[in-house]
Design a protein around this motif. Sequence first.
Motif, PDB file in Angstrom:
ATOM      1  N   UNK A   7       0.845  -1.173   0.000  1.00 20.47           N
ATOM      2  CA  UNK A   7       0.000   0.000   0.000  1.00 20.47           C
ATOM      3  C   UNK A   7       0.893   1.240   0.000  1.00 20.47           C
ATOM      4  N   UNK A   8       1.330   1.712  -1.159  1.00 18.48           N
ATOM      5  CA  UNK A   8       2.252   2.845  -1.222  1.00 18.48           C
ATOM      6  C   UNK A   8       1.664   4.079  -0.534  1.00 18.48           C
ATOM      7  N   UNK A   9       2.521   4.803   0.147  1.00 17.16           N
ATOM      8  CA  UNK A   9       2.096   6.029   0.814  1.00 17.16           C
ATOM      9  C   UNK A   9       1.897   7.129  -0.229  1.00 17.16           C
ATOM     10  N   UNK A  10       0.724   7.740  -0.203  1.00 19.98           N
ATOM     11  CA  UNK A  10       0.405   8.805  -1.161  1.00 19.98           C
ATOM     12  C   UNK A  10       0.050  10.122  -0.465  1.00 19.98           C
ATOM     13  N   UNK A  11       0.033  10.104   0.873  1.00 17.64           N
ATOM     14  CA  UNK A  11      -0.210  11.328   1.638  1.00 17.64           C
ATOM     15  C   UNK A  11       0.493  11.210   2.985  1.00 17.64           C
ATOM     16  N   UNK A  36      11.511  16.706   1.255  1.00 18.61           N
ATOM     17  CA  UNK A  36      10.351  17.300   0.586  1.00 18.61           C
ATOM     18  C   UNK A  36      10.464  17.179  -0.931  1.00 18.61           C
ATOM     19  N   UNK A  37      11.675  17.274  -1.438  1.00 15.89           N
ATOM     20  CA  UNK A  37      11.883  17.087  -2.880  1.00 15.89           C
ATOM     21  C   UNK A  37      11.471  15.676  -3.296  1.00 15.89           C
ATOM     22  N   UNK A  38      11.811  14.687  -2.475  1.00 16.92           N
ATOM     23  CA  UNK A  38      11.414  13.308  -2.766  1.00 16.92           C
ATOM     24  C   UNK A  38       9.902  13.133  -2.640  1.00 16.92           C
ATOM     25  N   UNK A  39       9.304  13.794  -1.668  1.00 21.47           N
ATOM     26  CA  UNK A  39       7.850  13.753  -1.513  1.00 21.47           C
ATOM     27  C   UNK A  39       7.172  14.266  -2.776  1.00 21.47           C
ATOM     28  N   UNK A  40       7.669  15.363  -3.286  1.00 14.42           N
ATOM     29  CA  UNK A  40       7.100  15.944  -4.502  1.00 14.42           C
ATOM     30  C   UNK A  40       7.312  15.039  -5.716  1.00 14.42           C
ATOM     31  N   UNK A  41       8.499  14.478  -5.816  1.00 11.15           N
ATOM     32  CA  UNK A  41       8.810  13.619  -6.964  1.00 11.15           C
ATOM     33  C   UNK A  41       7.948  12.361  -6.973  1.00 11.15           C
ATOM     34  N   UNK A  42       7.521  11.924  -5.801  1.00 19.62           N
ATOM     35  CA  UNK A  42       6.674  10.737  -5.694  1.00 19.62           C
ATOM     36  C   UNK A  42       5.186  11.066  -5.729  1.00 19.62           C
ATOM     37  N   UNK A  43       4.859  12.339  -5.930  1.00 21.62           N
ATOM     38  CA  UNK A  43       3.455  12.738  -6.026  1.00 21.62           C
ATOM     39  C   UNK A  43       2.680  12.560  -4.732  1.00 21.62           C
ATOM     40  N   UNK A  44       3.360  12.703  -3.601  1.00 20.46           N
ATOM     41  CA  UNK A  44       2.735  12.511  -2.290  1.00 20.46           C
ATOM     42  C   UNK A  44       2.210  13.842  -1.764  1.00 20.46           C
ATOM     43  N   UNK A  45       0.982  13.853  -1.259  1.00 17.83           N
ATOM     44  CA  UNK A  45       0.436  15.045  -0.618  1.00 17.83           C
ATOM     45  C   UNK A  45       1.118  15.250   0.727  1.00 17.83           C
ATOM     46  N   UNK A  46       1.468  16.490   1.045  1.00 14.64           N
ATOM     47  CA  UNK A  46       2.047  16.807   2.343  1.00 14.64           C
ATOM     48  C   UNK A  46       1.074  17.715   3.080  1.00 14.64           C
ATOM     49  N   UNK A 204      -8.466  15.717   7.571  1.00 18.23           N
ATOM     50  CA  UNK A 204      -7.550  14.921   6.739  1.00 18.23           C
ATOM     51  C   UNK A 204      -8.329  13.898   5.926  1.00 18.23           C
ATOM     52  N   UNK A 205      -9.340  13.292   6.519  1.00 22.16           N
ATOM     53  CA  UNK A 205     -10.169  12.345   5.769  1.00 22.16           C
ATOM     54  C   UNK A 205     -10.813  13.024   4.559  1.00 22.16           C
ATOM     55  N   UNK A 206     -11.309  14.237   4.728  1.00 21.56           N
ATOM     56  CA  UNK A 206     -11.925  14.963   3.613  1.00 21.56           C
ATOM     57  C   UNK A 206     -10.914  15.231   2.499  1.00 21.56           C
ATOM     58  N   UNK A 207      -9.688  15.547   2.896  1.00 23.15           N
ATOM     59  CA  UNK A 207      -8.637  15.769   1.894  1.00 23.15           C
ATOM     60  C   UNK A 207      -8.356  14.486   1.123  1.00 23.15           C
ATOM     61  N   UNK A 208      -8.267  13.381   1.840  1.00 25.29           N
ATOM     62  CA  UNK A 208      -8.023  12.091   1.184  1.00 25.29           C
ATOM     63  C   UNK A 208      -9.155  11.747   0.222  1.00 25.29           C
ATOM     64  N   UNK A 209     -10.391  11.942   0.671  1.00 28.37           N
ATOM     65  CA  UNK A 209     -11.543  11.632  -0.187  1.00 28.37           C
ATOM     66  C   UNK A 209     -11.555  12.508  -1.427  1.00 28.37           C
ATOM     67  N   UNK A 210     -11.245  13.785  -1.257  1.00 28.44           N
ATOM     68  CA  UNK A 210     -11.223  14.705  -2.394  1.00 28.44           C
ATOM     69  C   UNK A 210     -10.195  14.273  -3.432  1.00 28.44           C
ATOM     70  N   UNK A 211      -9.090  13.689  -2.947  1.00 30.24           N
ATOM     71  CA  UNK A 211      -8.019  13.251  -3.846  1.00 30.24           C
ATOM     72  C   UNK A 211      -8.106  11.763  -4.171  1.00 30.24           C
ATOM     73  N   UNK A 212      -9.250  11.142  -3.820  1.00 29.59           N
ATOM     74  CA  UNK A 212      -9.524   9.736  -4.119  1.00 29.59           C
ATOM     75  C   UNK A 212      -8.431   8.806  -3.591  1.00 29.59           C
TER      76      UNK A 212
END
Length: 273
Positions: A7-11, A36-46, A204-212
């Motif tokens: 389950x890759x981390x996406x947020x 943070x550069x790696x977070x951005x490169x992996x498309x992870x929400x911060x 945070x749940x609302x943010x996750x839902x908004x971003x599917x």
Amino acid sequence: MKGAKKMPIKAISVDMDGTFLDSNGYYDRDRFDTVFQAIQQNGILFIVASGNQYAQLKSFFPNKDEQIIYVSENGALTFQNNRLLAKHTFSIEIVKKIVAYLTQESENLEFVLCGVSQAYMTKSASLRFKEFAKTYYFSLNEVEDFKILPNDDFVKFALDVKETEVNRVVLELNSRFKNHIKAVSSGHGSIDIMLPNITKGTAVRQILEKNQLDVNELLAFGDADNDIEMLQLTKFSYAMKQSSNSVKSTAHHQAPSNNESGVLQIIETVLQL
């Protein structure tokens, strides 16, 4: 981290005081820039999720506003790109009742009244309390009193009491205003009077839902009771080493201390940096 490959981390959501920041209110900015550069490169929400004010939170991350989502005031307000995405406010009637209790019936509990536009405290507040307030509220206005409320919408009350008094005051507030508020310890003698059913977790749940995104694609960090609902969201939740027992029993994992850059250590491990 066990299970991360399945389950890759996406947020990633982080509390600030006692979690991301060290005991002096700082963090390793050079180290974070690399992470943070790696977070951005992996498309992870911060996501920065704090009981503090948006104006204060964004001051910690200059030139990163476009890449960070801010959940402030314990979930009452969510910002991105200097734009208010979501807000939840108290009714004026409840605000007046809480103000009356704090100023007239309690043991003179000093407080900051947190609005959407800015925060407010009385000019007569003690010097000790003013120092506390100015640490956490960058947009802060002093008023004569709260007999006439400022022209704003209100999202939170912030108190600072002796640490030995926290549990008693929390219990009294929750008993007095049952179903209308939720008072919680936010660490080190601080108490937040929040909207019921509005927490960092709901925001945070609302943010996750908004971003599917699934809740178990979230990596979450916290140390105080106002982080519990956020930590309950995901199996990839971390309590900081110095957290309360209730937080440690909620989180699935434990991170090193905030004074050891514990959040950055875990993220580096997850991202294999």
